[in-house]
Design a protein around this motif. Structure first.
Motif, PDB file in Angstrom:
ATOM      1  N   THR A   1      -2.076 -45.458  16.400  1.00 27.91           N
ATOM      2  CA  THR A   1      -1.622 -45.095  17.302  1.00 27.91           C
ATOM      3  C   THR A   1      -0.028 -44.239  17.631  1.00 27.91           C
ATOM      4  OG1 THR A   1      -2.536 -46.064  19.196  1.00 27.91           O
ATOM      5  CG2 THR A   1      -0.650 -45.992  20.008  1.00 27.91           C
ATOM      6  N   THR A   2       0.180 -44.721  16.500  1.00 34.43           N
ATOM      7  CA  THR A   2       1.409 -44.286  15.929  1.00 34.43           C
ATOM      8  C   THR A   2       1.801 -42.740  15.167  1.00 34.43           C
ATOM      9  OG1 THR A   2       2.750 -46.723  15.833  1.00 34.43           O
ATOM     10  CG2 THR A   2       4.139 -44.338  14.771  1.00 34.43           C
TER      11      THR A   2
ATOM     12  N   GLU B   1      -9.432 -41.181  14.181  1.00 38.33           N
ATOM     13  CA  GLU B   1      -9.404 -42.209  14.376  1.00 38.33           C
ATOM     14  C   GLU B   1     -10.740 -42.714  13.771  1.00 38.33           C
ATOM     15  OE1 GLU B   1     -10.692 -40.644  18.377  1.00 38.33           O
ATOM     16  OE2 GLU B   1      -8.821 -41.080  19.227  1.00 38.33           O
TER      17      GLU B   1
ATOM     18  N   ARG C   1       0.565 -29.824  17.919  1.00 35.50           N
ATOM     19  CA  ARG C   1       0.709 -28.973  18.889  1.00 35.50           C
ATOM     20  C   ARG C   1       1.957 -28.574  18.807  1.00 35.50           C
ATOM     21  NH1 ARG C   1      -2.718 -29.763  22.860  1.00 35.50           N
ATOM     22  NH2 ARG C   1      -3.414 -32.071  23.671  1.00 35.50           N
TER      23      ARG C   1
ATOM     24  N   GLU D   1      -1.005 -35.948  17.026  1.00 34.49           N
ATOM     25  CA  GLU D   1      -1.056 -34.760  17.913  1.00 34.49           C
ATOM     26  C   GLU D   1       0.245 -33.912  18.164  1.00 34.49           C
ATOM     27  OE1 GLU D   1      -3.117 -36.454  21.344  1.00 34.49           O
ATOM     28  OE2 GLU D   1      -3.823 -37.948  19.553  1.00 34.49           O
ATOM     29  N   GLY D   2       1.409 -34.325  18.141  1.00 33.40           N
ATOM     30  CA  GLY D   2       2.921 -33.812  18.962  1.00 33.40           C
ATOM     31  C   GLY D   2       3.289 -32.824  17.731  1.00 33.40           C
TER      32      GLY D   2
ATOM     33  N   SER E   1      -1.278 -41.231  14.776  1.00 34.71           N
ATOM     34  CA  SER E   1      -2.054 -40.100  15.554  1.00 34.71           C
ATOM     35  C   SER E   1      -0.732 -39.533  16.585  1.00 34.71           C
ATOM     36  CB  SER E   1      -3.260 -40.985  16.693  1.00 34.71           C
ATOM     37  OG  SER E   1      -3.739 -39.441  17.169  1.00 34.71           O
ATOM     38  N   ASP E   2       0.101 -40.125  17.921  1.00 29.30           N
ATOM     39  CA  ASP E   2       0.822 -39.843  18.731  1.00 29.30           C
ATOM     40  C   ASP E   2       2.043 -38.618  17.616  1.00 29.30           C
ATOM     41  OD1 ASP E   2      -0.133 -41.286  20.462  1.00 29.30           O
ATOM     42  OD2 ASP E   2       0.932 -42.938  20.609  1.00 29.30           O
ATOM     43  N   PHE E   3       1.933 -39.155  16.620  1.00 25.24           N
ATOM     44  CA  PHE E   3       3.269 -37.972  15.196  1.00 25.24           C
ATOM     45  C   PHE E   3       2.038 -36.754  15.324  1.00 25.24           C
ATOM     46  CE2 PHE E   3       4.313 -36.347  11.424  1.00 25.24           C
ATOM     47  CZ  PHE E   3       5.523 -36.221  11.705  1.00 25.24           C
TER      48      PHE E   3
ATOM     49  N   ASP F   1      -6.446 -27.315  22.370  1.00 27.79           N
ATOM     50  CA  ASP F   1      -6.859 -28.920  22.791  1.00 27.79           C
ATOM     51  C   ASP F   1      -7.560 -29.201  21.510  1.00 27.79           C
ATOM     52  OD1 ASP F   1      -4.802 -29.210  24.462  1.00 27.79           O
ATOM     53  OD2 ASP F   1      -6.191 -28.956  26.699  1.00 27.79           O
TER      54      ASP F   1
ATOM     55  N   ARG G   1      -6.475 -35.990  16.243  1.00 28.25           N
ATOM     56  CA  ARG G   1      -6.978 -37.518  16.498  1.00 28.25           C
ATOM     57  C   ARG G   1      -7.949 -37.563  16.282  1.00 28.25           C
ATOM     58  NH1 ARG G   1      -6.974 -36.006  21.736  1.00 28.25           N
ATOM     59  NH2 ARG G   1      -9.180 -35.781  21.418  1.00 28.25           N
TER      60      ARG G   1
ATOM     61  N   CYS H   1      -1.747 -38.319   7.015  1.00 28.09           N
ATOM     62  CA  CYS H   1      -1.862 -39.348   8.488  1.00 28.09           C
ATOM     63  C   CYS H   1      -2.817 -39.858   7.942  1.00 28.09           C
ATOM     64  CB  CYS H   1      -1.930 -38.827  10.040  1.00 28.09           C
ATOM     65  SG  CYS H   1      -0.307 -37.846  10.067  1.00 28.09           S
TER      66      CYS H   1
END
Length: 194
Positions: free
Chosen positions: A175-176, A101, A186, A182-183, A178-180, A90, A97, A164
């Motif tokens: 958001t788009t 930001e 992970r 972070e995925g 960051s979501d990519f 995490d 992330r 990114c």
């Protein structure tokens, strides 16, 4: 002795330096690098041209201050976000992330372009050192994960962050992106941790 506009000479000096950096940023945003001169900065702040040299040695030094201005707050925000998480995985994702930001809230794009082409070699070295101190946060977290290829894992995660950030600088939605990112982080960590 010049009149100070703060509670102490130290506060006055810090305020004046911030005004000079603000003025340089405004000049760079309005007219580009060619318009950044000692005279233009001094006029914008309302002081004598030679007075600006009490705060830095050259326009190149002022340019370095402009480029590096957001680094301390950026590094602090990333470190705080990472520290708020409890597991190393995490924390690594939080690193990704938090950097995105920070890129979305600041003026990273034009500062990075100035950094690439307009700084002296010693200033570019200072920027590299600031980046290195930021990357050490990620390296520490990855070491805790006991990844089989820790240096490669850090390099790939940082490459995701860098790519990114470039997308954010180009106008993609935080958001788009960051979501990519972070995925992707992970998936990389889950794959490497087996």
């Amino acid at each position: 002795m010049p009149k100070i506009e703060a509670g102490s000479v130290r506060e006055h000096r810090a305020q004046r330096l911030a005004q000079l950096i603000d003025a340089a940023e405004a000049i760079l945003n309005e007219g580009g690098l060619e318009s950044l001169t000692a005279g233009a900065v001094a006029a914008r702040v309302g002081i004598a041209r030679n007075s600006i040299y009490r705060y830095f040695d050259s326009i190149e030094d002022l340019l370095e201050l402009v480029v590096t201005r957001e680094f301390p707050a950026w590094i602090d925000a990333v470190e705080r976000t990472v520290a708020a998480e409890t597991t190393p995985e995490d924390q690594a994702v939080a690193y990704v992330r938090a950097n995105l930001e920070q890129a979305a809230r600041g003026t990273h794009g034009w500062r990075a372009s100035l950094s690439r082409g307009s700084l002296s070699p010693s200033a570019r070295e200072r920027v590299r050192n600031l980046h290195t101190s930021l990357h050490e946060t990620l390296a520490r977290v990855v070491r805790e994960l006991e990844q089989p290829q820790p240096e490669l894992t850090v390099a790939v995660l940082q490459a995701v962050v860098d790519a990114c950030i470039r997308r954010i600088d180009q106008g993609d939605e935080l958001t788009t992106v960051s979501d990519f990112a972070e995925g992707a982080a992970r998936r990389l960590l889950a794959h490497d941790h087996r």
